[in-house]
Structures are given as C-alpha cells and as structure tokens.
Design an enzyme around this catalytic site. Structure first.
Site, PDB file in Angstrom:
ATOM      1  N   LEU A  94       0.837  -1.260   0.101  1.00  0.00           N
ATOM      2  CA  LEU A  94       0.042  -0.090   0.012  1.00  0.00           C
ATOM      3  C   LEU A  94       0.982   1.148  -0.014  1.00  0.00           C
ATOM      4  O   LEU A  94       1.684   1.289   0.965  1.00  0.00           O
ATOM      5  CB  LEU A  94      -0.823   0.078   1.274  1.00  0.00           C
ATOM      6  N   SER A  95       0.947   2.143  -1.232  1.00  0.00           N
ATOM      7  CA  SER A  95       2.025   3.127  -1.240  1.00  0.00           C
ATOM      8  C   SER A  95       1.829   4.213  -0.111  1.00  0.00           C
ATOM      9  O   SER A  95       0.560   4.308   0.557  1.00  0.00           O
ATOM     10  CB  SER A  95       1.497   3.896  -2.797  1.00  0.00           C
TER      11      SER A  95
END
Length: 401
Positions: A94-95
C-alpha cells in the site's frame, strides 16, 4: 464498533493531522483529503502486513497484533505498508499516503475523466481515482490474479464502482480498447511502454514512478505520437515484474558485488561527501547520469562514507579521512566511482539544478531525460523503444495501491 475499530478512527485522524502539519495535502487537489477520509487506507489492507526487523521481513497480523498492524499503516505518511513478499522480498504494498497524494495531484483527474490505473494492488489508488472521476470511469489492471480478486472485493465492500482486470498492462493495451484521459502507474519503469502512450488521448496525462528514484508526469502530444513531461517528485516504488531486474540496494548487495577481489584503483579524492548524503537534488542528478548506480551512504566520526555498485560486477568505496577528503577504492570492469564523481562535477557546472528542472521525452525512436527545454540530454534505457504496433516492451509490474 470494536475497540480496534475505534482506534483506527483515531489513527486516520492522526494521519490527516500529520499530512496537514507537513503541508502534504496538495493545494490544487483538495479533493484528496476528503477522498482519503472517505476511503481510509486500512480498508484496503490485508490482515497480514510485513515489517523489516533489521534482518528479514516478519509478519504483523491484525488478529494477534492490532496495534502493530495499525502502526504499519499510519505511523509514517511517507512509508509504504508491505502487503506481499516474493522470495523474501516485497512484491506489493500500500503506497505511502504522501506519495499517493502527490502523484494523484500530478495526474490532474477531473470529474468525468476516464482513468486507467496500472497496477491495482489492493485497490486503494483505484478507489481514490474513482472517487474523483466518478462511477464506472476507472478501470485498473493487475498482473497478479490473487491481488486483482482482493482489490475487487475491497472496492465492492467500500461501495466503489470501478473495475479491476487481471491483465499484463503492457501487452493488453487499454482496457476496452478506447483511449483514456489519464493513466496512473503504481510500479516503477525505467522506460515507458509504448502501449501507454497509445492508451492515452492527445493532451492526456501519464504519471508513473521512474526507475529507482523519482516520478514523472507526461502529457501526450497533440498528434498522439509521443509524450513530454517533467519530474514531479522523489517517490520510490517497486519495480516492473517483467522489466529488467533492479539491483538490490542494501549493504549485503554491495558486499556480494564487491566480493573478495582487490581494488584496481586506489586514490585520494578531495571531496567532502556530505552533499551526496544530504542533497537529494544532487542524488537525483547522479541517478539521471548513472542510472544503474546503487548509492549507499553512512556517517562515522570522520565524516560521510559512500558505497556504490552496479548490481553486476563493478563497485566503489569512498572512505572519509576526517579532513574533507576521501580514499576511493574501485573494482570491476567499470570505474563506477569515477562515474558518480563526474556526474557530481557536471551537476555543479550546470548550476546545481533541482530535480524539478529535469524532464522526460518519449518518442517511437527512444526516450531521454533532459535538463530544461534545451539543456543536456541523457538517453534512457539501452534498447530502442518499441515502435507503434510492436508486440514488445516492459510489461507487468510489482503492485502498489
């Protein structure tokens, strides 16, 4: 509401506050703050995340360690949350919220735009783009079928009308065949696949992480025959799964390249290496001029030291002597330490430009980094870019989102 769910509400508020204090909410895209509140990161996170403990990645499970799990998501607005490993190395994440906000701001999504989200991962960036563009206007592709299914489930649970296809983003072309207004990539490519240029209408935008360091916003030319743009920031993303393997970045990787061989060069360099550790504009200039150089720095009582390698057979070590100079040792077929020093001198001669002064040009015949409109140019990649219609390129992708 469970105790843990109540804690997550507080953690979301804490992230919003941290983004505000750091000035990380883009002023030209205030919608992002509302979208991230409506579609919080934890709703797209799997129940197992991974944390680096200094030696290896260890699992952090929501059921057994809810606080640790939440820490991975909300302790650092500039930190990615690792969601998948492949061979002990991260293969999806998840950036970081700060990077997501920056890149979606650069994408300039407006209501009614059609968007291709390349590398859906867990579906978070797909959801955010759909929040802005509108129902049914965002299609994502994800090369990992299990991740694509996960993203579909999370988007459905969040009430987001967006499609996720299990597909190779290079070889399939745009979903449905029609050109889109915006293309947003969440994995790093050194060269832009030509199919991406073909997928976006003239005047449309492509935002993608560029190799080991940086991200770029391109505008497709009016005739659709290429794209031009500028570096917009310093985000670091995982690499294209189908592209050339990127060299590992840790000290162990440097040691593996160096091996036991004796250095072929030993000399004194009259340089204080502190800017190489602290000045990201310099670091970016080195990245442009020597794109395959992996650069590590560290400090001791004598100053900043550096280690460089190319992921193959060439290496350099620069050891501070405490008087503003360093001892340079080099080995392998290249003099990669000299290449880095030359890039540094060139950057100084050019007036120490900022990373935002660099642009990218993409044509059917090649790709270049450039300084300003008329400054020096550096070729990107070692092979000719596939021409329109060629069934080639760097496809797939490690996944973020």
């Amino acid at each position: 509401m469970s105790t843990h769910d109540g804690d997550l509400v507080g953690r979301r508020t804490g992230m919003d506050t941290a983004m505000t204090e750091r000035g990380a909410w883009p002023q030209d895209s205030l919608w992002l703050r509302e979208a991230m509140a409506a579609l919080p990161r934890d709703r797209f996170a799997p129940d197992r995340l991974w944390r680096w403990d200094g030696y290896a990645y260890v699992p952090v499970d929501r059921a057994s360690d809810p606080q640790g799990w939440a820490n991975e998501l909300y302790d650092d607005v500039n930190g990615a949350a690792i969601t998948q490993l492949d061979g002990g190395r991260p293969s999806s994440s998840l950036s970081a919220p700060g990077a997501v906000a920056d890149m979606l701001d650069s994408l300039m999504v407006e209501p009614g735009h059609t968007v291709w989200d390349v590398g859906a991962g867990q579906g978070w960036t797909t959801a955010l783009a759909a929040w802005r563009a509108g129902p049914g206007l965002v299609v994502a592709t994800e090369i990992d079928e299990a991740l694509a299914e996960f993203a579909r489930d999370r988007l459905k649970a969040a009430g987001v009308d967006a499609e996720v296809l299990a597909a190779d983003a290079t070889r399939t072309g745009p979903p449905g065949g029609a050109r889109v207004d915006r293309l947003h990539a969440t994995y790093a490519v050194e060269t832009v696949p030509w199919q991406w240029i073909q997928a976006v209408r003239p005047g449309g935008r492509i935002v993608y992480p560029w190799g080991r360091l940086g991200y770029v916003a391109l505008t497709v030319d009016d005739d659709g025959g290429g794209a031009q743009g500028w570096v917009h920031g310093l985000a670091q993303f995982m690499a294209d799964r189908r592209g050339p393997a990127q060299a590992q970045t840790g000290r162990a990787a440097y040691a593996a390249v160096r091996g036991d061989g004796e250095p072929k060069v030993r000399r004194v360099v009259e340089r204080d290496l502190a800017p190489l550790a602290d000045d990201w504009h310099l670091r970016f200039a080195v990245r442009v001029a020597v794109p395959d150089a992996v650069l590590l720095t560290g400090r001791d009582e004598d100053g900043v030291n550096a280690w460089v390698h190319d992921g193959d057979a060439s290496w350099a070590e620069l050891t501070a002597r405490g008087d503003g100079s360093v001892i340079l040792l080099q080995g392998g077929p290249r003099r990669i330490g000299d290449e880095v020093m030359t890039a540094w001198s060139q950057w100084e001669a050019l007036g120490e430009p900022e990373l935002y002064d660099y642009g990218i040009a993409v044509t059917p015949d090649g790709q270049w980094a450039r300084l300003g409109e008329d400054g020096p140019h550096w070729p990107i990649g070692r092979q000719r870019l596939p021409a329109p219609g060629d069934d080639a390129g760097t496809g797939g992708g490690r996944s973020s989102g």
